[in-house]
Scaffold this motif. Structure first.
Motif, PDB file in Angstrom:
ATOM      1  N   ILE A  19       0.828  -1.194   0.000  1.00  0.00           N
ATOM      2  CA  ILE A  19       0.000   0.000   0.000  1.00  0.00           C
ATOM      3  C   ILE A  19       0.859   1.239   0.000  1.00  0.00           C
ATOM      4  CG2 ILE A  19      -1.944  -1.029   1.234  1.00  0.00           C
ATOM      5  CD1 ILE A  19      -0.755   0.143   3.773  1.00  0.00           C
ATOM      6  N   ALA A  20       0.314   2.363  -0.365  1.00  0.00           N
ATOM      7  CA  ALA A  20       1.004   3.642  -0.240  1.00  0.00           C
ATOM      8  C   ALA A  20       0.720   4.183   1.141  1.00  0.00           C
ATOM      9  CB  ALA A  20       0.510   4.616  -1.296  1.00  0.00           C
ATOM     10  N   VAL A  21       1.786   4.453   1.913  1.00  0.00           N
ATOM     11  CA  VAL A  21       1.565   4.890   3.286  1.00  0.00           C
ATOM     12  C   VAL A  21       2.043   6.307   3.540  1.00  0.00           C
ATOM     13  CG1 VAL A  21       2.154   4.458   5.684  1.00  0.00           C
ATOM     14  CG2 VAL A  21       1.510   2.580   4.228  1.00  0.00           C
ATOM     15  N   VAL A  22       3.299   6.637   3.271  1.00  0.00           N
ATOM     16  CA  VAL A  22       3.779   7.971   3.588  1.00  0.00           C
ATOM     17  C   VAL A  22       3.878   8.783   2.313  1.00  0.00           C
ATOM     18  CG1 VAL A  22       5.627   9.312   4.646  1.00  0.00           C
ATOM     19  CG2 VAL A  22       5.064   7.088   5.542  1.00  0.00           C
ATOM     20  N   THR A  23       2.888   9.607   2.041  1.00  0.00           N
ATOM     21  CA  THR A  23       2.817  10.305   0.766  1.00  0.00           C
ATOM     22  C   THR A  23       3.873  11.375   0.614  1.00  0.00           C
ATOM     23  OG1 THR A  23       1.187  11.784   1.741  1.00  0.00           O
ATOM     24  CG2 THR A  23       0.365   9.898   0.519  1.00  0.00           C
ATOM     25  N   ALA A  24       4.585  11.711   1.681  1.00  0.00           N
ATOM     26  CA  ALA A  24       5.631  12.729   1.577  1.00  0.00           C
ATOM     27  C   ALA A  24       6.753  12.295   0.644  1.00  0.00           C
ATOM     28  CB  ALA A  24       6.210  13.037   2.950  1.00  0.00           C
ATOM     29  N   LEU A  25       6.918  11.009   0.446  1.00  0.00           N
ATOM     30  CA  LEU A  25       7.965  10.516  -0.449  1.00  0.00           C
ATOM     31  C   LEU A  25       7.440  10.151  -1.826  1.00  0.00           C
ATOM     32  CD1 LEU A  25       9.972   8.182   1.962  1.00  0.00           C
ATOM     33  CD2 LEU A  25      10.511  10.498   1.267  1.00  0.00           C
ATOM     34  N   SER A  26       6.137  10.092  -1.997  1.00  0.00           N
ATOM     35  CA  SER A  26       5.380   9.781  -3.212  1.00  0.00           C
ATOM     36  C   SER A  26       5.009   8.315  -3.276  1.00  0.00           C
ATOM     37  CB  SER A  26       6.132  10.160  -4.491  1.00  0.00           C
ATOM     38  OG  SER A  26       6.960   9.122  -4.921  1.00  0.00           O
ATOM     39  N   ALA A  27       3.949   8.033  -3.971  1.00  0.00           N
ATOM     40  CA  ALA A  27       3.431   6.675  -4.063  1.00  0.00           C
ATOM     41  C   ALA A  27       4.209   5.906  -5.113  1.00  0.00           C
ATOM     42  CB  ALA A  27       1.952   6.725  -4.413  1.00  0.00           C
ATOM     43  N   ILE A  28       3.782   4.662  -5.357  1.00  0.00           N
ATOM     44  CA  ILE A  28       4.455   3.854  -6.377  1.00  0.00           C
ATOM     45  C   ILE A  28       4.349   4.595  -7.696  1.00  0.00           C
ATOM     46  CG2 ILE A  28       4.386   1.694  -7.641  1.00  0.00           C
ATOM     47  CD1 ILE A  28       3.267   0.406  -5.174  1.00  0.00           C
ATOM     48  N   ASP A 142       0.262  13.713   6.683  1.00  0.00           N
ATOM     49  CA  ASP A 142       0.312  14.446   7.949  1.00  0.00           C
ATOM     50  C   ASP A 142       1.362  13.810   8.859  1.00  0.00           C
ATOM     51  OD1 ASP A 142      -0.132  15.907  10.233  1.00  0.00           O
ATOM     52  OD2 ASP A 142      -2.088  15.023  10.678  1.00  0.00           O
ATOM     53  N   ASN A 143       2.623  14.005   8.531  1.00  0.00           N
ATOM     54  CA  ASN A 143       3.685  13.382   9.314  1.00  0.00           C
ATOM     55  C   ASN A 143       3.792  13.963  10.712  1.00  0.00           C
ATOM     56  OD1 ASN A 143       4.998  11.367   7.524  1.00  0.00           O
ATOM     57  ND2 ASN A 143       5.255  13.150   6.206  1.00  0.00           N
ATOM     58  N   ARG A 144       3.469  15.243  10.865  1.00  0.00           N
ATOM     59  CA  ARG A 144       3.502  15.839  12.194  1.00  0.00           C
ATOM     60  C   ARG A 144       2.464  15.190  13.101  1.00  0.00           C
ATOM     61  NH1 ARG A 144       3.435  22.261  12.754  1.00  0.00           N
ATOM     62  NH2 ARG A 144       5.453  21.883  11.739  1.00  0.00           N
ATOM     63  N   ALA A 170       8.333   8.396   9.679  1.00  0.00           N
ATOM     64  CA  ALA A 170       7.765   9.738   9.569  1.00  0.00           C
ATOM     65  C   ALA A 170       8.840  10.802   9.721  1.00  0.00           C
ATOM     66  CB  ALA A 170       6.668   9.924  10.616  1.00  0.00           C
ATOM     67  N   ARG A 171       9.770  10.589  10.642  1.00  0.00           N
ATOM     68  CA  ARG A 171      10.859  11.544  10.819  1.00  0.00           C
ATOM     69  C   ARG A 171      11.733  11.612   9.574  1.00  0.00           C
ATOM     70  NH1 ARG A 171      12.791  10.559  17.166  1.00  0.00           N
ATOM     71  NH2 ARG A 171      11.356  12.100  18.046  1.00  0.00           N
TER      72      ARG A 171
END
Length: 279
Positions: A19-28, A142-144, A170-171
């Motif tokens: 799954i795509a989880v941390v969108t700050a790095l972009s999805a597949i 929303d990593n914060r 997240a960090r």
């Protein structure tokens, strides 16, 4: 030549989901030879059904049914069962948490968060609910907020290795590589057999330019789990960056074979494209 996937969520049963989880790095997305694109992994636990749940109630039986459906990959059916359990017992916090995980699997992060909110309202010290809500928040970028939830999970359970790993993710997404490494170190200290934590620490070390340290972490992840495709992929990337073309191809071929055996055709094809570019 790097392949960026995104966080692979491994349910703690016999099935695996991507799954795509941390969108700050972009999805597949794509394959690129110029960007640092590695596989980041996180765990979200779906507990196998337990008959110790109060099966004397209809709500308890529906909860167990929902767990069984979720474990088998039927998230829609699980949601229906959890909903029936909640209708019978509106204070059934475990059913809200279970339904939240099922919504998460289906990609509805907002509904997942709403269910985790309710689970936390009913059971304020539920460590897993905070961890899961953190994952859903991270999935929405929303990593914060995610870090806030992981902080609470760690406060409630200082030995909860999974929360340290997820907070590190997240960090890292926020650019706090030093804080991420510290959390991965703690996750590994608490769970020395966590291939996921080694893999993710390897990604952060690679991002810091420590390719050899990254390779050591990926190698340890592979030692702990010989069928861990992401670690082979990531080690192949790191070896390619060091100019070890033969070693890189061997690792990418192994990653491709694993993804193919898991019927993950998208990742298999992307790794094969990487191999072709290397050649």
């Amino acid at each position: 030549m790097k392949l960026r996937l995104f966080e692979q969520k491994r349910v703690r049963v016999k099935r695996t989901l991507t799954i795509a989880v941390v969108t700050a790095l972009s999805a597949i997305t794509s394959v690129s030879c110029s960007n640092n694109k590695d596989v980041l992994v996180t765990e979200i636990g779906v507990t196998p059904p337990s008959r110790r749940v109060a099966t004397t109630s209809q709500a308890g039986r529906l909860y167990i049914q929902g767990q069984s459906q979720h474990v088998k990959g039927d998230s829609t059916g699980a949601i229906a069962s959890y909903t029936k359990a909640i209708n019978l017992n509106p204070k059934y916090s475990a059913a809200y948490k279970g339904r939240g995980l099922a919504y998460f699997d289906l990609g509805d992060k907002q509904k997942a968060i709403a269910d985790y909110n309710e689970a936390i309202r009913l059971t304020p010290n539920d460590v897993e609910a905070y961890n899961s809500r953190g994952n859903a928040r991270a999935a929405l970028g929303d990593n914060r907020g995610a870090i806030s939830d992981y902080n609470e999970a760690v406060r409630l359970s200082p030995n909860y290795a999974e929360a340290y790993n997820n907070r590190a993710n997240a960090r890292s997404a926020q650019g706090d590589k030093k804080g991420a490494i510290e959390d991965y170190n703690q996750a590994i200290l608490l769970d020395p057999k966590s291939a996921i934590a080694y893999n993710n620490r390897g990604n952060t070390r690679a991002a810091q330019g420590d390719k050899q340290g990254a390779i050591q972490d990926y190698t340890e992840a592979i030692r702990l789990n010989r069928n861990f495709g992401p670690a082979y992929n990531n080690r192949g990337n790191a070896r390619a960056a060091q100019g070890d073309k033969q070693g890189a191809i061997q690792d990418l071929q192994q990653a491709a074979a694993i993804f193919q055996s898991q019927n993950n055709n998208d990742l298999y094809q992307q790794v094969m494209n990487n191999i072709k570019e290397l050649n």
